[in-house]
Design a protein around this motif. Structure first.
Motif, short mmCIF file in Angstrom:
data_model
loop_
_atom_site.label_atom_id
_atom_site.label_comp_id
_atom_site.label_asym_id
_atom_site.label_seq_id
_atom_site.Cartn_x
_atom_site.Cartn_y
_atom_site.Cartn_z
N GLU A 63 -7.05 -0.05 -10.55
CA GLU A 63 -7.52 1.06 -9.71
C GLU A 63 -9.03 0.90 -9.47
O GLU A 63 -9.83 0.89 -10.41
CB GLU A 63 -7.22 2.45 -10.29
CG GLU A 63 -5.81 2.65 -10.84
CD GLU A 63 -4.71 2.16 -9.91
OE1 GLU A 63 -4.79 2.37 -8.68
OE2 GLU A 63 -3.76 1.52 -10.40
N THR A 64 -9.35 0.84 -8.19
CA THR A 64 -10.73 0.60 -7.80
C THR A 64 -11.68 1.64 -8.41
O THR A 64 -12.74 1.30 -8.93
CB THR A 64 -10.83 0.61 -6.26
OG1 THR A 64 -9.89 -0.35 -5.77
CG2 THR A 64 -12.22 0.27 -5.79
N LYS A 105 -6.91 5.03 0.76
CA LYS A 105 -5.45 5.03 0.84
C LYS A 105 -4.94 5.83 2.03
O LYS A 105 -3.93 5.49 2.62
CB LYS A 105 -4.84 5.57 -0.47
CG LYS A 105 -5.12 4.69 -1.66
CD LYS A 105 -4.63 3.25 -1.49
CE LYS A 105 -3.27 3.02 -2.08
NZ LYS A 105 -2.92 1.57 -2.12
N1 LIG Z 1 -4.29 1.91 -6.30
C1 LIG Z 1 -5.08 0.74 -6.06
C2 LIG Z 1 -4.72 0.18 -4.71
C3 LIG Z 1 -5.81 -0.33 -3.88
C4 LIG Z 1 -5.33 -1.07 -2.65
O1 LIG Z 1 -4.60 -0.52 -1.81
N2 LIG Z 1 -5.79 -2.32 -2.54
C5 LIG Z 1 -5.45 -3.13 -1.42
C6 LIG Z 1 -6.65 -3.97 -0.96
S1 LIG Z 1 -8.02 -3.00 -0.39
C7 LIG Z 1 -4.37 -4.10 -1.84
O2 LIG Z 1 -4.40 -4.65 -2.92
N3 LIG Z 1 -3.40 -4.31 -0.96
C8 LIG Z 1 -2.34 -5.25 -1.15
C9 LIG Z 1 -1.00 -4.61 -1.15
O3 LIG Z 1 -0.92 -3.37 -1.12
O4 LIG Z 1 -0.02 -5.36 -1.20
C10 LIG Z 1 -6.56 1.06 -6.22
O5 LIG Z 1 -6.93 2.23 -6.14
O6 LIG Z 1 -7.34 0.14 -6.44
#
Ligand SMILES: N[C@@H](CCC(=O)N[C@@H](CS)C(=O)NCC(=O)O)C(=O)O
Length: 215
Positions: free
Chosen positions: A67-68, A109
């Motif tokens: 989680e970022t 998100k």
């Molecule tokens: N819940 C995670 C998700 C973050 C996210 O959506 N990351 C994207 C990149 S910015 C990702 O990894 N996407 C690839 C996918 O969903 O398959 C967070 O908060 O870090």
């Protein structure tokens, strides 16, 4: 021993890199291609995060943090720069957590997760883009009398918001009607450490042929 950030160029793990850089926290980088989920040095992201997503931070001692927002929080907690770091008992700590959550849920998100992904139709993407002005208005008002989200001093929350503005043009989100946001974006993206990381990520993104972010 440093933590290792699993980093796909230009994605949200760049926000964690911004936080580490601004806080002066040394980290190692394990580059990966988010389209293929393969690490540059071999191995799959799925073996570390079954969701196949960044951000992922391997802490010294090998504990894994996903989680970022939490990777950013951990990184800022390691900063020796007391101008940058906020401690849980600081008056603005929960404001920092609030803005991290805002960036994660209302911007990242809510908006990017749709407009950058193939499963949404163009019509759905436009309806999601229509949520942006309300959020931009809120930020524009908040930034009317302070240079950073928490006031006069940059914090880890700014690292997340700055990353959003790295990609807001690619997401076809127009901020030109929000002067405080335009100024904030300029201010953040021209900070030397941040600018350097953006430039190097653009090069790495092209080298890796990631092709996940529309021009
Ligand atoms: N819940 C995670 C998700 C973050 C996210 O959506 N990351 C994207 C990149 S910015 C990702 O990894 N996407 C690839 C996918 O969903 O398959 C967070 O908060 O870090």
């Amino acid at each position: 021993m440093s933590a290792t950030l699993m980093h796909a160029p230009l994605t949200c793990s760049l926000a964690a890199r911004f936080a580490a850089a601004e806080g002066g926290v040394p980290i190692d980088i394990a580059y990966l291609n988010l389209r293929t989920k393969e690490f540059e040095l071999g191995g799959s992201l799925y073996d570390i995060n079954p969701l196949g997503q960044v951000s992922v931070l391997k802490l010294p001692g090998d504990e894994v943090l996903t989680e970022t927002s939490t990777t950013i929080l951990w990184l800022q907690s390691q900063s020796e720069n007391t101008e940058f770091r906020r401690n849980p008992d600081d008056p603005d700590y929960f404001q920092m957590v609030r803005w991290l959550a805002f960036c994660a849920t209302e911007l990242h998100k809510q908006i990017f997760r749709v407009v950058f992904y193939q499963e949404a139709t163009d019509e759905v993407k436009e309806r999601i883009r229509a949520l942006a002005p309300q959020r931009f208005e809120l930020l524009n008002n908040h930034l009317s009398d302070r240079p950073f989200l928490l006031g006069d001093r940059i914090s880890a929350a700014d690292a997340y918001l700055a990353w959003f503005f790295v990609l807001s043009d690619n997401a076809r989100l127009d901020i030109s009607e929000y002067p405080n946001l335009v100024a904030y974006r300029e201010r953040m993206l021209n900070r030397p450490l941040i600018r350097e990381l953006i430039v190097s990520d653009r090069i790495k993104d092209a080298e890796m042929n990631q092709q996940i972010i529309p021009a």
